[in-house]
Design a protein around this motif. Sequence first.
Motif, PDB file in Angstrom:
ATOM      1  N   ALA A  13       0.824  -1.203   0.000  1.00  0.00           N
ATOM      2  CA  ALA A  13       0.000   0.000   0.000  1.00  0.00           C
ATOM      3  C   ALA A  13       0.855   1.249   0.000  1.00  0.00           C
ATOM      4  O   ALA A  13       1.909   1.281   0.603  1.00  0.00           O
ATOM      5  CB  ALA A  13      -0.892  -0.009   1.240  1.00  0.00           C
ATOM      6  N   TYR A  53      -5.590   6.447   2.711  1.00  0.00           N
ATOM      7  CA  TYR A  53      -4.689   6.450   1.566  1.00  0.00           C
ATOM      8  C   TYR A  53      -4.778   7.790   0.840  1.00  0.00           C
ATOM      9  O   TYR A  53      -5.819   8.450   0.855  1.00  0.00           O
ATOM     10  CB  TYR A  53      -5.071   5.321   0.599  1.00  0.00           C
ATOM     11  N   LYS A  56      -5.416  10.467  -4.536  1.00  0.00           N
ATOM     12  CA  LYS A  56      -5.103  10.283  -5.958  1.00  0.00           C
ATOM     13  C   LYS A  56      -4.144   9.131  -6.208  1.00  0.00           C
ATOM     14  O   LYS A  56      -4.319   8.379  -7.155  1.00  0.00           O
ATOM     15  CB  LYS A  56      -4.513  11.565  -6.540  1.00  0.00           C
ATOM     16  N   THR A  57      -3.117   8.984  -5.377  1.00  0.00           N
ATOM     17  CA  THR A  57      -2.070   8.008  -5.671  1.00  0.00           C
ATOM     18  C   THR A  57      -2.035   6.830  -4.717  1.00  0.00           C
ATOM     19  O   THR A  57      -1.254   5.910  -4.917  1.00  0.00           O
ATOM     20  CB  THR A  57      -0.685   8.674  -5.668  1.00  0.00           C
ATOM     21  N   GLY A  58      -2.852   6.847  -3.661  1.00  0.00           N
ATOM     22  CA  GLY A  58      -2.868   5.729  -2.717  1.00  0.00           C
ATOM     23  C   GLY A  58      -3.196   4.432  -3.434  1.00  0.00           C
ATOM     24  O   GLY A  58      -4.045   4.406  -4.327  1.00  0.00           O
ATOM     25  N   MET A  59      -2.517   3.352  -3.066  1.00  0.00           N
ATOM     26  CA  MET A  59      -2.709   2.074  -3.748  1.00  0.00           C
ATOM     27  C   MET A  59      -2.787   0.942  -2.736  1.00  0.00           C
ATOM     28  O   MET A  59      -2.094   0.958  -1.727  1.00  0.00           O
ATOM     29  CB  MET A  59      -1.551   1.801  -4.695  1.00  0.00           C
ATOM     30  N   SER A  61      -3.143  -3.493  -2.978  1.00  0.00           N
ATOM     31  CA  SER A  61      -3.148  -4.613  -3.912  1.00  0.00           C
ATOM     32  C   SER A  61      -3.094  -5.924  -3.159  1.00  0.00           C
ATOM     33  O   SER A  61      -2.405  -6.044  -2.142  1.00  0.00           O
ATOM     34  CB  SER A  61      -1.942  -4.500  -4.848  1.00  0.00           C
ATOM     35  N   THR A  66      -6.736  -4.742  -7.133  1.00  0.00           N
ATOM     36  CA  THR A  66      -5.771  -3.664  -6.976  1.00  0.00           C
ATOM     37  C   THR A  66      -6.518  -2.372  -7.231  1.00  0.00           C
ATOM     38  O   THR A  66      -7.286  -2.283  -8.192  1.00  0.00           O
ATOM     39  CB  THR A  66      -4.607  -3.796  -7.975  1.00  0.00           C
ATOM     40  N   THR A  68      -6.174   2.074  -7.133  1.00  0.00           N
ATOM     41  CA  THR A  68      -5.398   3.292  -6.979  1.00  0.00           C
ATOM     42  C   THR A  68      -6.367   4.462  -6.953  1.00  0.00           C
ATOM     43  O   THR A  68      -7.223   4.573  -7.831  1.00  0.00           O
ATOM     44  CB  THR A  68      -4.398   3.471  -8.129  1.00  0.00           C
ATOM     45  N   GLY A  69      -6.228   5.302  -5.960  1.00  0.00           N
ATOM     46  CA  GLY A  69      -7.114   6.449  -5.812  1.00  0.00           C
ATOM     47  C   GLY A  69      -8.331   6.093  -4.969  1.00  0.00           C
ATOM     48  O   GLY A  69      -8.702   4.922  -4.823  1.00  0.00           O
ATOM     49  N   LEU A  73     -10.196   2.419  -4.325  1.00  0.00           N
ATOM     50  CA  LEU A  73      -9.936   1.828  -3.013  1.00  0.00           C
ATOM     51  C   LEU A  73     -11.239   1.585  -2.258  1.00  0.00           C
ATOM     52  O   LEU A  73     -11.438   0.518  -1.680  1.00  0.00           O
ATOM     53  CB  LEU A  73      -9.010   2.725  -2.193  1.00  0.00           C
TER      54      LEU A  73
END
Length: 132
Positions: A13, A53, A56-59, A61, A66, A68-69, A73
């Motif tokens: 993450a 998170y 915009k860029t929180g990830m 998986s 998976t 992102t954003g 999420l």
Amino acid sequence: MNKALVALCGAVALVSSGATAAPTDAVAGCQMGAEAWNDAFNKHDAEALANMYDAKTGMFSNDFWTGTGHDALLAGFKKMVAAGLTETSVKCEHAARQGDVVVSDGTYALSGKAPDGKDVSATGHFLVVATP
């Protein structure tokens, strides 16, 4: 089934400062973030998880999804918490700061019910990369 449960929550993450509040000790900060994540997960609060998170860029998986954003999420966490699992322990084992980035890892344990109603448990490892 245990492999599926392990994969469900074993994650890499990228998180914002909300999940890793900033004591000076990186491991203590990691543990605080892990416990906050654990609390939200056990309350089945997908919104709180997604809000930990970067919007915009929180990830996050795992073997099943998976995202992102925030929107991705939130959708993934809604599916994940619907499984009704409980994280029974979480322990941050290592953490190191390199400039503005903290890399942390540790272990977790889960318990819950399988689709057939039988009790199941699983353990696994997590990795978090954060910018506090």
